[in-house]
Design a protein around this motif. Structure first.
Motif, PDB file in Angstrom:
ATOM      1  N   LEU A   1      69.864  99.817  19.535  1.00 17.73           N
ATOM      2  CA  LEU A   1      69.697 100.448  18.223  1.00 17.73           C
ATOM      3  C   LEU A   1      70.401 101.803  18.152  1.00 17.73           C
ATOM      4  N   LYS A   2      71.270 102.059  19.097  1.00 24.02           N
ATOM      5  CA  LYS A   2      72.012 103.320  19.077  1.00 24.02           C
ATOM      6  C   LYS A   2      72.714 103.457  17.725  1.00 24.02           C
ATOM      7  N   GLY A   3      72.606 104.629  17.133  1.00 29.63           N
ATOM      8  CA  GLY A   3      73.223 104.843  15.821  1.00 29.63           C
ATOM      9  C   GLY A   3      72.263 104.625  14.668  1.00 29.63           C
ATOM     10  N   ALA A   4      71.149 103.925  14.924  1.00 28.79           N
ATOM     11  CA  ALA A   4      70.188 103.660  13.848  1.00 28.79           C
ATOM     12  C   ALA A   4      68.924 104.497  14.031  1.00 28.79           C
ATOM     13  N   GLU A   5      68.993 105.492  14.915  1.00 27.97           N
ATOM     14  CA  GLU A   5      67.793 106.253  15.261  1.00 27.97           C
ATOM     15  C   GLU A   5      67.095 106.867  14.055  1.00 27.97           C
ATOM     16  N   ASP A   6      67.904 107.326  13.084  1.00 25.96           N
ATOM     17  CA  ASP A   6      67.313 108.069  11.976  1.00 25.96           C
ATOM     18  C   ASP A   6      67.001 107.198  10.773  1.00 25.96           C
ATOM     19  N   LYS A   7      67.144 105.895  10.928  1.00 30.16           N
ATOM     20  CA  LYS A   7      66.814 105.004   9.812  1.00 30.16           C
ATOM     21  C   LYS A   7      65.312 104.756   9.773  1.00 30.16           C
ATOM     22  N   ARG A   8      64.830 104.487   8.558  1.00 30.59           N
ATOM     23  CA  ARG A   8      63.412 104.101   8.420  1.00 30.59           C
ATOM     24  C   ARG A   8      63.318 102.578   8.478  1.00 30.59           C
ATOM     25  N   PRO A   9      62.135 102.082   8.852  1.00 28.30           N
ATOM     26  CA  PRO A   9      61.977 100.628   8.960  1.00 28.30           C
ATOM     27  C   PRO A   9      62.425  99.882   7.702  1.00 28.30           C
ATOM     28  N   SER A  10      62.178 100.473   6.520  1.00 29.11           N
ATOM     29  CA  SER A  10      62.550  99.766   5.290  1.00 29.11           C
ATOM     30  C   SER A  10      64.055  99.598   5.155  1.00 29.11           C
ATOM     31  N   GLU A  11      64.821 100.369   5.927  1.00 27.82           N
ATOM     32  CA  GLU A  11      66.275 100.256   5.840  1.00 27.82           C
ATOM     33  C   GLU A  11      66.835  99.281   6.871  1.00 27.82           C
ATOM     34  N   LEU A  12      65.942  98.661   7.649  1.00 30.62           N
ATOM     35  CA  LEU A  12      66.396  97.804   8.742  1.00 30.62           C
ATOM     36  C   LEU A  12      66.204  96.340   8.405  1.00 30.62           C
ATOM     37  N   SER A  13      67.016  95.490   9.045  1.00 29.92           N
ATOM     38  CA  SER A  13      66.805  94.053   8.937  1.00 29.92           C
ATOM     39  C   SER A  13      65.617  93.666   9.824  1.00 29.92           C
ATOM     40  N   GLY A  14      65.110  92.459   9.606  1.00 24.86           N
ATOM     41  CA  GLY A  14      63.981  91.996  10.403  1.00 24.86           C
ATOM     42  C   GLY A  14      64.267  92.064  11.893  1.00 24.86           C
ATOM     43  N   GLY A  15      65.457  91.654  12.259  1.00 28.84           N
ATOM     44  CA  GLY A  15      65.823  91.674  13.677  1.00 28.84           C
ATOM     45  C   GLY A  15      65.779  93.070  14.254  1.00 28.84           C
ATOM     46  N   MET A  16      66.325  94.024  13.497  1.00 28.94           N
ATOM     47  CA  MET A  16      66.325  95.402  13.988  1.00 28.94           C
ATOM     48  C   MET A  16      64.903  95.950  14.055  1.00 28.94           C
ATOM     49  N   ARG A  17      64.085  95.575  13.092  1.00 26.92           N
ATOM     50  CA  ARG A  17      62.695  96.062  13.120  1.00 26.92           C
ATOM     51  C   ARG A  17      61.992  95.583  14.379  1.00 26.92           C
ATOM     52  N   GLN A  18      62.202  94.305  14.716  1.00 27.84           N
ATOM     53  CA  GLN A  18      61.486  93.818  15.884  1.00 27.84           C
ATOM     54  C   GLN A  18      62.060  94.419  17.165  1.00 27.84           C
ATOM     55  N   ARG A  19      63.327  94.834  17.122  1.00 30.35           N
ATOM     56  CA  ARG A  19      63.862  95.554  18.284  1.00 30.35           C
ATOM     57  C   ARG A  19      63.111  96.859  18.472  1.00 30.35           C
ATOM     58  N   VAL A  20      62.821  97.522  17.357  1.00 27.85           N
ATOM     59  CA  VAL A  20      62.021  98.748  17.455  1.00 27.85           C
ATOM     60  C   VAL A  20      60.656  98.402  18.043  1.00 27.85           C
ATOM     61  N   GLY A  21      60.067  97.297  17.548  1.00 24.34           N
ATOM     62  CA  GLY A  21      58.770  96.867  18.060  1.00 24.34           C
ATOM     63  C   GLY A  21      58.815  96.633  19.564  1.00 24.34           C
ATOM     64  N   LEU A  22      59.893  96.003  20.035  1.00 22.27           N
ATOM     65  CA  LEU A  22      60.027  95.751  21.470  1.00 22.27           C
ATOM     66  C   LEU A  22      60.209  97.049  22.243  1.00 22.27           C
ATOM     67  N   ALA A  23      61.054  97.936  21.706  1.00 22.53           N
ATOM     68  CA  ALA A  23      61.280  99.213  22.391  1.00 22.53           C
ATOM     69  C   ALA A  23      59.967  99.993  22.474  1.00 22.53           C
ATOM     70  N   ARG A  24      59.205  99.988  21.379  1.00 23.03           N
ATOM     71  CA  ARG A  24      57.938 100.705  21.365  1.00 23.03           C
ATOM     72  C   ARG A  24      56.990 100.141  22.423  1.00 23.03           C
TER      73      ARG A  24
END
Ligand SMILES: Nc1ncnc2c1ncn2[C@@H]1O[C@H](COP(=O)(O)OP(=O)(O)OP(=O)(O)O)[C@@H](O)[C@H]1O
Ligand SMILES: [Mg+2]
Lengths: 257, 270
Positions: free
Chosen positions: B128-151
């Motif tokens: 997710l490098k480069g997307a650090e400052d995005k909010r969840p609403s600005e992300l695709s489902g796949g990217m959101r779950q990547r955040v979930g996994l990282a968390r």
């Protein structure tokens, strides 16, 4: 057909202003003695050209008076809001308590804060403190109700996340619950601020505490209707300014789920 | 010794209005070994999320106990991180903020710098490098779950509990993230418990699959080992001779609603 341009509303807005002033002018022609736009503009110029003059304790510039009212509003509003948010979080986290307290909150919020004034004045014997308490009373109920509602309806997921991360109660409240309920709380703050600003004018007028409400009443006693109309306009403009500030706060706290 | 042990756990709900209790599942027992990837497969509504939440400690069992490392589970803990079906990201925080809040909770003693580096490490790890400052609403489902996994990974849990983590992600992205998950699982040596209703997902990812009967009163009916060597990929898995027999067994089981239906469903699969 041409779509209305982005700037269309500005033209319309200025048209409304023009219509308003025209209507005002016409009505002052029909009702004798009512101040028309021009004399009010002159008065406004007079007061605004030296907004911070100080001719003794009861004769101060309109800017100073507005600052007095704003200061009183801020103090009472901040105190009321802090109390409302703390209580609201407690009630929002405890359904039983919320249910038990809700009828009383509904009754209390239905009472105009001005109605408390004689009682408050009698108890504290100080008009400035009483004016503050009126603002406090006006501020507390909408925020309290909204906070309790916002906290109790916060998405289960957010609470689950905070539980899984084993956050301590303080971070849970400040990092999850308050931000989660933030938009609802700010909506309550806006209503509170509105009712506080509405209450402050009669409170100052009746209590004789220096401020815009005092100014209105004073000018009425001087039979200077022009100044009264000017004061009304000032109260409205300051109110819009306050609302604007809270709207920017609301924008900062808003989130898209 | 098994890392996670669930012993005869049952869950009842008393639905408002109804006087009787409603049994979601009954006497569920299972064990998950250290570093194992175990999946529980079952129909929608059979109580998979409820079971997972009991293991996570955010819901209480009506009967029975669960143990992690021999210690009874009585509440949530940083040793078990959940990845939710609907992501459960905090929408007012950025990608970075969502991971940082977990790091801060897990390592309260760390200074700003250390926390920052740690968060960045996991942001990079899930790509997710480069997307650090995005909010969840600005992300695709796949990217959101990547955040979930990282968390989930960033707090260094012993177990990962995945609740249909890829169900809301489009098929193409799903495959990519599944492979990333396997890579992270192998790199970290973590133990994974996943619930899903996606048969292919279970076969691709798991060492072992448990099948749950449809609710109410669901039970764990069968256990299957996935004897397909790793590394697996979506294409290599379907070419393996063990794949179709296994898949057919599972589908046959899942479509067996009642005895009358059974013959029809078998025909359908064959
Ligand atoms: N808080 C609750 N109160 C009453 N019934 C509940 C509650 N939570 C879940 N249930 C019921 O328990 C059953 C299992 O729910 P659960 O969410 O665990 O199913 P699931 O297997 O995860 O389904 P899905 O695949 O759709 O996510 C459902 O029938 C549901 O209606
Ligand atoms: Mg579920």
């Amino acid at each position: 057909m041409r779509k209305p341009g982005n700037k269309g509303w500005i033209v319309l807005c200025l048209l409304f202003l023009f219509l308003f002033i025209a209507g005002w002018q016409i009505s002052t022609v029909s009702f004798r003695d009512l101040p028309g736009p021009w004399p009010v503009a002159e008065t406004a110029w007079y007061f605004l050209s030296d907004p911070f003059y100080d001719n003794g304790p009861n004769d101060k510039g309109i800017g100073t008076l507005a600052l007095y009212s704003l200061g009183r509003l801020t103090l009472g509003f901040v105190a009321g809001s802090v109390a409302a948010i703390i209580l609201g979080v407690i009630l929002g986290l405890n359904q039983t308590l919320f249910k038990a307290a809700n009828p009383y909150i509904q009754i209390l919020r239905a009472i105009s804060p001005i109605a408390w004034m004689p009682l408050l004045l009698y108890s504290v014997q100080n008009s400035n403190v009483t004016a503050l308490m009126v603002v406090f009373m006006a501020s507390i109920w909408p925020t309290l109700a909204n906070t309790a509602f916002g906290v109790s309806t916060i998405k289960k997921d957010y609470v689950n996340v905070s539980n899984i991360l084993q956050m301590n109660p303080i971070s849970k409240v400040f990092k999850v619950i308050l931000p989660g309920a933030g938009p609802t709380i700010v909506a309550g703050l806006k209503i509170s601020m509105g009712s506080a600003w509405v209450a402050i004018v009669p409170a100052e007028a009746l209590l004789g505490s220096l401020g815009l409400g005092y100014f209105v009443w004073n000018e009425w006693n001087n039979l200077s209707l022009t100044s009264v109309v000017f004061a009304i306009l000032v109260i409205g403009v300051v109110g819009v300014f306050i609302d604007f500030m809270l709207t920017s706060l609301a924008k900062r706290l808003a989130y898209v789920d | 010794m098994a890392l996670l042990k669930v012993e005869a756990v049952s869950k009842y709900f008393t639905s408002p209005g109804a006087r009787s209790e409603f049994c979601v599942f009954k006497d569920v027992s299972l064990k998950v070994k250290e570093k194992e990837f175990l999946s529980v497969l079952g129909h929608s509504g059979c109580g998979k999320s409820t079971l997972l939440n009991i293991i996570a400690g955010i819901e209480a069992a009506s009967d029975g106990y669960a143990y992690l490392d021999g210690k009874q589970i009585i509440g949530p803990g940083l040793d078990r991180m959940v990845v939710f079906q609907n992501f459960a990201l905090l929408p007012w925080l950025t990608v970075f903020g969502n991971i940082r809040i977990a790091v801060k909770a897990a390592y309260p003693g760390w200074d700003r710098n250390k926390i920052h580096q740690w968060v960045q490490k996991y942001v990079d790890m899930v790509g997710l490098k480069g997307a650090e400052d995005k909010r969840p609403s600005e992300l695709s489902g796949g990217m959101r779950q990547r955040v979930g996994l990282a968390r989930a990974f960033c707090v260094g849990p012993r177990m990962l509990l995945l609740d249909e983590p890829f169900a809301q992600i489009d098929a193409l992205t799903r495959g990519v993230i599944q492979e990333e998950l396997v890579r992270m699982w192998e790199d970290t040596g973590i133990t994974i418990f996943m619930v899903t209703h996606d048969v292919d997902e279970a076969i691709l990812l798991s060492d072992r699959i448990l099948l749950m009967s449809p609710g109410p009163e669901a039970r764990i009916m069968e256990e299957m080992h996935v004897d397909i060597p790793r590394p697996r990929s979506r294409t290599s898995v379907i070419e393996h001779p063990a794949y179709y027999p296994l898949r057919n067994r599972i589908i046959r089981f899942l479509s067996r609603k009642d005895e009358d239906d059974q013959t029809k469903c078998v025909n359908l699969v064959a």
